[in-house]
Design a protein around this motif. Structure first.
Motif, PDB file in Angstrom:
ATOM      1  N   PRO A  21      53.061  12.400   1.180  1.00 30.49           N
ATOM      2  CA  PRO A  21      52.882  10.958   1.415  1.00 30.49           C
ATOM      3  C   PRO A  21      53.132  10.518   2.855  1.00 30.49           C
ATOM      4  O   PRO A  21      52.392   9.699   3.403  1.00 30.49           O
ATOM      5  CB  PRO A  21      53.887  10.309   0.457  1.00 30.49           C
ATOM      6  CG  PRO A  21      54.019  11.299  -0.661  1.00 30.49           C
ATOM      7  CD  PRO A  21      53.865  12.661  -0.021  1.00 30.49           C
ATOM      8  N   GLU A  22      54.160  11.085   3.488  1.00 29.14           N
ATOM      9  CA  GLU A  22      54.482  10.623   4.852  1.00 29.14           C
ATOM     10  C   GLU A  22      53.441  11.040   5.887  1.00 29.14           C
ATOM     11  O   GLU A  22      53.471  10.574   7.018  1.00 29.14           O
ATOM     12  CB  GLU A  22      55.892  11.067   5.262  1.00 29.14           C
ATOM     13  CG  GLU A  22      56.133  12.563   5.315  1.00 29.14           C
ATOM     14  CD  GLU A  22      56.604  13.154   3.987  1.00 29.14           C
ATOM     15  OE1 GLU A  22      56.208  12.653   2.915  1.00 29.14           O
ATOM     16  OE2 GLU A  22      57.371  14.147   4.037  1.00 29.14           O
ATOM     17  N   TYR A  23      52.506  11.959   5.488  1.00 33.61           N
ATOM     18  CA  TYR A  23      51.459  12.404   6.419  1.00 33.61           C
ATOM     19  C   TYR A  23      50.069  11.913   6.017  1.00 33.61           C
ATOM     20  O   TYR A  23      49.076  12.305   6.635  1.00 33.61           O
ATOM     21  CB  TYR A  23      51.455  13.933   6.520  1.00 33.61           C
ATOM     22  CG  TYR A  23      52.691  14.477   7.198  1.00 33.61           C
ATOM     23  CD1 TYR A  23      52.853  14.398   8.585  1.00 33.61           C
ATOM     24  CD2 TYR A  23      53.720  15.034   6.448  1.00 33.61           C
ATOM     25  CE1 TYR A  23      53.993  14.868   9.194  1.00 33.61           C
ATOM     26  CE2 TYR A  23      54.871  15.514   7.055  1.00 33.61           C
ATOM     27  CZ  TYR A  23      55.005  15.426   8.432  1.00 33.61           C
ATOM     28  OH  TYR A  23      56.142  15.884   9.042  1.00 33.61           O
ATOM     29  N   GLN A  24      49.999  11.082   4.964  1.00 30.81           N
ATOM     30  CA  GLN A  24      48.687  10.606   4.513  1.00 30.81           C
ATOM     31  C   GLN A  24      48.101   9.584   5.494  1.00 30.81           C
ATOM     32  O   GLN A  24      48.801   9.004   6.300  1.00 30.81           O
ATOM     33  CB  GLN A  24      48.810   9.974   3.113  1.00 30.81           C
ATOM     34  CG  GLN A  24      49.046  11.030   2.027  1.00 30.81           C
ATOM     35  CD  GLN A  24      49.201  10.445   0.632  1.00 30.81           C
ATOM     36  OE1 GLN A  24      49.012   9.249   0.417  1.00 30.81           O
ATOM     37  NE2 GLN A  24      49.553  11.293  -0.325  1.00 30.81           N
TER      38      GLN A  24
END
Ligand SMILES: CC(C)(COP(=O)(O)OP(=O)(O)OC[C@H]1O[C@@H](n2cnc3c(N)ncnc32)[C@H](O)[C@@H]1OP(=O)(O)O)[C@@H](O)C(=O)NCCC(=O)NCCS
Length: 104
Positions: A21-24
């Motif tokens: 999620p933190e790299y989406q």
């Protein structure tokens, strides 16, 4: 992940696709899919199927209409196909994901 499907041509199933999620929304998913498709083409695969949201996968060339006519438990508006080669038009052909997917 791409896995070999059972079909009368060389078919891969693209699943799952996942980005932490933190790299989406930074292009990671698109870069992974494009690199995977380029490798599949280079290795001589014929078709890639994906079960997913057309709003996301159409940007890579996947189309629901290209998956119509194939027999699959996942047939419907979310089963999409991308042809990496010109193939003779076939209908009523069974395609199956690797058994591990059917067991889910
Ligand atoms: C789908 C996923 C892999 C995309 O990865 P990503 O690195 O965020 O994707 P990108 O940065 O390349 O692209 C982002 C674009 O995809 C869109 N998008 C992401 N998930 C989407 C979805 N389920 N449906 C439609 N569009 C989607 C975003 O809105 C964004 O659109 P924009 O470019 O118009 O703003 C990631 O969101 C994910 O891991 N989701 C959870 C797992 C999942 O649902 N996987 C797909 C089914 S196996």
């Amino acid at each position: 992940m791409f896995s070999r499907m059972t079909a009368p041509f060389r078919a891969l199933g693209l699943s799952p696709v996942s980005v932490a999620p933190e790299y989406q929304r930074r292009g990671v998913g698109a870069a992974l899919i494009k690199a995977g498709l380029a490798l599949a083409k280079e290795q001589g695969w014929d078709v890639v199927f994906v079960l997913g949201d057309p709003a996301y996968y159409e940007r890579f060339g996947f189309r629901a209409e290209l998956a119509q006519g194939f027999i699959s438990p996942f047939a419907g508006p979310h089963l999409l196909a991308l042809f990496l080669k010109e193939l003779p038009r076939t209908t009523n052909v069974q395609i199956d994901y690797a058994p591990a997917f059917a067991a889910l």
